[in-house]
Each structure stands twice: as C-alpha cells, then as structure tokens.
Design an enzyme around this catalytic site. Sequence first.
Site, mmCIF file in Angstrom:
data_model
loop_
_atom_site.group_PDB
_atom_site.id
_atom_site.type_symbol
_atom_site.label_atom_id
_atom_site.label_comp_id
_atom_site.label_asym_id
_atom_site.label_seq_id
_atom_site.Cartn_x
_atom_site.Cartn_y
_atom_site.Cartn_z
ATOM 1 N N ASP A 102 -8.824 2.323 -3.719
ATOM 2 C CA ASP A 102 -8.855 1.298 -4.763
ATOM 3 C C ASP A 102 -10.248 1.154 -5.367
ATOM 4 O O ASP A 102 -10.391 0.882 -6.566
ATOM 5 C CB ASP A 102 -8.400 -0.045 -4.198
ATOM 6 C CG ASP A 102 -6.901 -0.092 -3.941
ATOM 7 O OD1 ASP A 102 -6.147 0.498 -4.732
ATOM 8 O OD2 ASP A 102 -6.488 -0.713 -2.942
ATOM 9 N N LYS A 119 -1.312 -3.481 3.653
ATOM 10 C CA LYS A 119 -2.649 -2.892 3.707
ATOM 11 C C LYS A 119 -3.509 -3.454 4.843
ATOM 12 O O LYS A 119 -4.309 -2.731 5.440
ATOM 13 C CB LYS A 119 -3.351 -3.076 2.366
ATOM 14 C CG LYS A 119 -2.692 -2.311 1.227
ATOM 15 C CD LYS A 119 -3.461 -2.507 -0.079
ATOM 16 C CE LYS A 119 -2.792 -1.772 -1.223
ATOM 17 N NZ LYS A 119 -3.558 -1.947 -2.483
#
Length: 259
Positions: free
Chosen positions: A81, A45
Amino acid sequence: MASVPALYLPFSAERFEDLWSDRVRAGLAALGMPLKGLTVISPHKEAALAAAAVASPVARRAGAANLLVQRGRSWLATTTDAEGVLSPLRARRVDVARRRVAVVGCGGAGRAAAAAFDGAGAEVTLVNRGLERGRFAASLLGLPFAPLADFAVGDYAIVVNATPCAGHDGEFPFDVRGLARGAIVVDLVVGAAPTPLVRAAEALGQPVIDGREVLLVEARRQFRLMTGWHMAAEAARELLDGHGNERADEAAERRQAIA
C-alpha cells in the site's frame, strides 16, 4: 513476460485465523502444490500481520499487512500500500517532502499510506469519521488526527481517499469543491471506470491519481515478491482490464487482489 508455473487463486474466509490454520499451515496439500504467497484484503490485514514471524518496518508501523510471502520456513508480512501511493507521485516528479498531506480513512491501507508519506518527509494528518479508529491510528503512527467533521480539505496539497466511499450513491469522503488549487487527489478505490470522486476532481482541473493506477503498482510489486519474476506493465494492464466489469464496490474491497 514468459509464463510462470504458478496459480493465483482466491480464498474465502470469515476469519483469517481459520484460513491460516486450515490451509496455509497445511501447505494446501489437497491441491498438491506449495503456497508461496498470500494477498490479504480487508478486514484481515491486522490478523495477517500477527500471523507472520517477520514483518517489514512499514507493515509493523502501520499495524497491517496486505501481503504474506514465504521466506524459507518463515512467513514475511509486508504491505504494498505504501509503494502504491508514492510510486505514481514519483512518476509525476512530485516531491512530497514538506507538503501537507491528508489521508482520509484509517484502515490498513490508509495507515500504510500515511506511514509512507511520513517516511518521505511529508506533513501528514490522519482523517477519519470514527473517532476510535482515528485515534488508534494516530497513536500507532505518532501522527496528528482530525475528525472528518472538522476536516478542512483546502489546507492540504495532497489528499488521499483511503475509504470505500468515492461518490457512489452520492456519498463522497470530502467535498472536492473545497480543494486548494492544484491539490492532488489520490483515490484508492478501484472500479471499472473512474470513480465519481475522480471525475469530480478532474472536472475542477485538479490533478488525480486513481485507484487503477495504484493497483497497477501494487500488482506488479506483489507478483515480484511472490514469484521472483518481473511483470511487464503491459501485462499487468491487460489483467486489470480483464477485471473491468466488476462492480465498483466489490473492486474497492478487493483492490489488491490482482497480482
């Protein structure tokens, strides 16, 4: 939902930079189709954020992205997220403003969740076993940090598990018996069934949001950003149920990989 003329395919890479150079920039010419978006999972990420020309505010603040979307000739890095943790709470009419929130786990998902709660007015504390990563996250987000060894779970109204540990093999991220009465547990780990952490919290009467509910929100949001189409909740649940036989530890690592 009408059929969409697109494919969603898995790619395996030891280094994100190699995938980006060899396939993404090449436009997947070998497959004869353009690449419009890319879901990114741990541990890639941070590299995904660095690769994009433009980043959303929450991804830049969290220092991580789990989604890359092509916008013209550029790539946008963002993260779902944050929405994944807040949306289920909003659906339950939970106002997080001024509530004490602990986010256990300081990887990309944990940092994005913490940034989302902070932006919504919560009092957020980061918790992590490793001191180096915990202090890095605290510095990046400007939030307080507590080592896991010193974590007092009973001090918080909402506790988010952003670690891969959810009671499998007997390892729990925190002791649910110490939760304050009515404290909400948000578990980001996805499995074929509720995790031992979720089951333990429910057995004590604590409200719980499990990883499948979080994944459902993220899958629909990623689908929208990549295709421009809305995915019906029923269709998303069918896709999620189709992955119900995955091992829980594998699903935890790939919890954003359905879109």
